[in-house]
Design an enzyme around this catalytic site. Structure first.
Site, mmCIF file in Angstrom:
data_model
loop_
_atom_site.group_PDB
_atom_site.id
_atom_site.type_symbol
_atom_site.label_atom_id
_atom_site.label_comp_id
_atom_site.label_asym_id
_atom_site.label_seq_id
_atom_site.Cartn_x
_atom_site.Cartn_y
_atom_site.Cartn_z
ATOM 1 N N CYS A 151 10.633 -14.569 26.465
ATOM 2 C CA CYS A 151 11.560 -13.656 27.152
ATOM 3 C C CYS A 151 12.956 -13.720 26.534
ATOM 4 O O CYS A 151 13.598 -12.700 26.324
ATOM 5 C CB CYS A 151 11.699 -14.025 28.623
ATOM 6 S SG CYS A 151 10.146 -14.322 29.460
ATOM 7 N N ASP A 152 13.447 -14.918 26.282
ATOM 8 C CA ASP A 152 14.868 -15.086 25.968
ATOM 9 C C ASP A 152 15.169 -15.530 24.540
ATOM 10 O O ASP A 152 16.334 -15.553 24.141
ATOM 11 C CB ASP A 152 15.486 -16.098 26.955
ATOM 12 C CG ASP A 152 15.449 -15.565 28.386
ATOM 13 O OD1 ASP A 152 15.521 -14.335 28.549
ATOM 14 O OD2 ASP A 152 15.324 -16.370 29.319
ATOM 15 N N CYS A 164 11.697 -19.613 29.348
ATOM 16 C CA CYS A 164 10.771 -18.648 28.741
ATOM 17 C C CYS A 164 11.254 -18.237 27.355
ATOM 18 O O CYS A 164 12.153 -17.401 27.218
ATOM 19 C CB CYS A 164 10.630 -17.432 29.651
ATOM 20 S SG CYS A 164 9.491 -16.194 29.008
#
Ligand SMILES: Cc1cc2nc3c(=O)[nH]c(=O)nc-3n(C[C@H](O)[C@H](O)[C@H](O)COP(=O)(O)OP(=O)(O)OC[C@H]3O[C@@H](n4cnc5c(N)ncnc54)[C@H](O)[C@@H]3O)c2cc1C
Length: 316
Positions: A143-144, A140
């Site tokens: 997300c990261d 992701c």
């Protein structure tokens, strides 16, 4: 099959941010929800260390910690949280039937599907190792990606999502190397154009990952092979992103619920959580191939509980 049948108002299937948020709203509306956690209590976020983008956590929170808090919040209002896996459903009429672990039969006035999706990985032992340690493998970018700003990363994938994620990473990272297995993308032309025109994205065609390299704790690079020339090379990076798709956990519903060509549940009506079956609602990643975030899953969990509550009110 057991002969014991339980009758309930609201069944929630799944224990990610969507399921627990639906549970908080349903419990506070006196729907006495029963929630089955499935084989991954807490959902996908239990596989990540740092969550920094969920509103309200000023200093971030670990995924497992956040999910324990969500569970406790749902239980505080009376949600009956149980171990168990929904193995079969029969949706028709006013009462919907769901079987848990192939034995227990539950008759429900409303069902909220929050079964999420599973990110696909390459399956290399080294990839799984650094995924588990939180050392630099992710599925992701949104997300990261932030954790790799001003660093070099590698991304695998050839579809629209992979292009979008590569482009997202290129805004944060000094260099993005994109590995494409064939000699062309699967993505739409506009998305391919966009990555091709981004100066800090290098695309390597006909290229497959052999191994994710690291020092035992953190990723330090990737060894790749050109599947035409057989040339092997190492690419230095601190993050390895896998963008080869997701599998929505919707197989048991397909006989009754309309799914799109990749298995995501289709909303029957824009702006609502209704499915094609009256009394069955959906929330979270099981119906979302666009955003796939904890906050959007939670938001649609709220919508599903409110829609279910209004449906019950219209019945009684
Ligand atoms: C490595 C990683 C890091 C991430 N980091 C972030 C981040 O930092 N911020 C962010 O916003 N998002 C992040 N995400 C995305 C986020 O985790 C998802 O968008 C979110 O968890 C989706 O929530 P959900 O409730 O729809 O489903 P999920 O979290 O996928 O949960 C699904 C639940 O359904 C259950 N289930 C499935 N089938 C059944 C069944 N038949 N019977 C019973 N239960 C069932 C499972 O056990 C699970 O509890 C990350 C994802 C990954 C993979």
């Amino acid at each position: 099959m057991s002969n014991t049948i339980e009758n309930i108002k609201c069944l929630i299937i799944g224990s990610g941010p969507a399921g627990y948020t639906a549970a908080i709203y349903a419990a506070r509306a006196n729907m006495y929800p029963v929630l089955y956690q499935g084989t991954q209590p807490g959902g996908q976020l239990t596989t990540t260390n740092e969550v920094e983008n969920f509103p309200g956590y000023v200093d971030g929170v670990t995924g497992p910690e956040m999910m324990v808090q969500l569970q406790q919040q749902a239980q505080r209002f009376g949600t009956d949280v149980r171990d168990g896996w929904a193995t079969k459903v029969h949706f028709s009429g006013d009462i919907h039937k769901v079987w848990i672990n192939d034995t227990k039969e539950i008759h429900c006035e409303t069902v909220i599907i929050s079964t999420g999706a599973t990110a696909k990985y390459l399956g290399l032992p080294s990839e799984q190792y650094y995924l588990q340690t939180g050392g630099g493998v992710s599925a992701c970018a949104v997300c990261d990606g932030f954790f790799y700003r001003n660093q070099e990363v590698v991304i695998v994938g050839a579809g629209d999502s992979a292009c979008e994620e590569a482009h997202y990473l290129a805004k944060l990272c000094t260099k993005v190397t994109m590995l494409v297995r064939k000699n062309e993308f699967r993505a739409s032309k506009i998305m391919v154009d966009r990555v091709q025109k981004t100066p800090n994205i290098e695309i390597l065609y006909n290229t497959e990952t052999e191994e994710v390299l690291g020092d035992g704790q953190l990723v330090t690079g990737v060894r790749v092979v050109n599947n035409v020339t057989k040339e092997v090379r190492e690419i230095s990076c601190t993050g390895f992103f896998v963008a080869i798709g997701h599998h929505p956990n919707t197989d048991i519903f397909k006989e009754f619920i309309d799914l799109d060509e990749t298995g995501y549940i289709k909303y029957a009506q824009p702006g609502s959580s209704k499915t094609n079956v009256t009394g069955v609602f959906v929330s979270g990643d099981a119906a979302d191939k666009t955003y796939r975030q904890a906050i959007t899953a939670a938001g649609t969990g709220c919508m599903a509980a409110l829609d279910a509550e209004r449906y019950l009110a219209s019945l009684h």
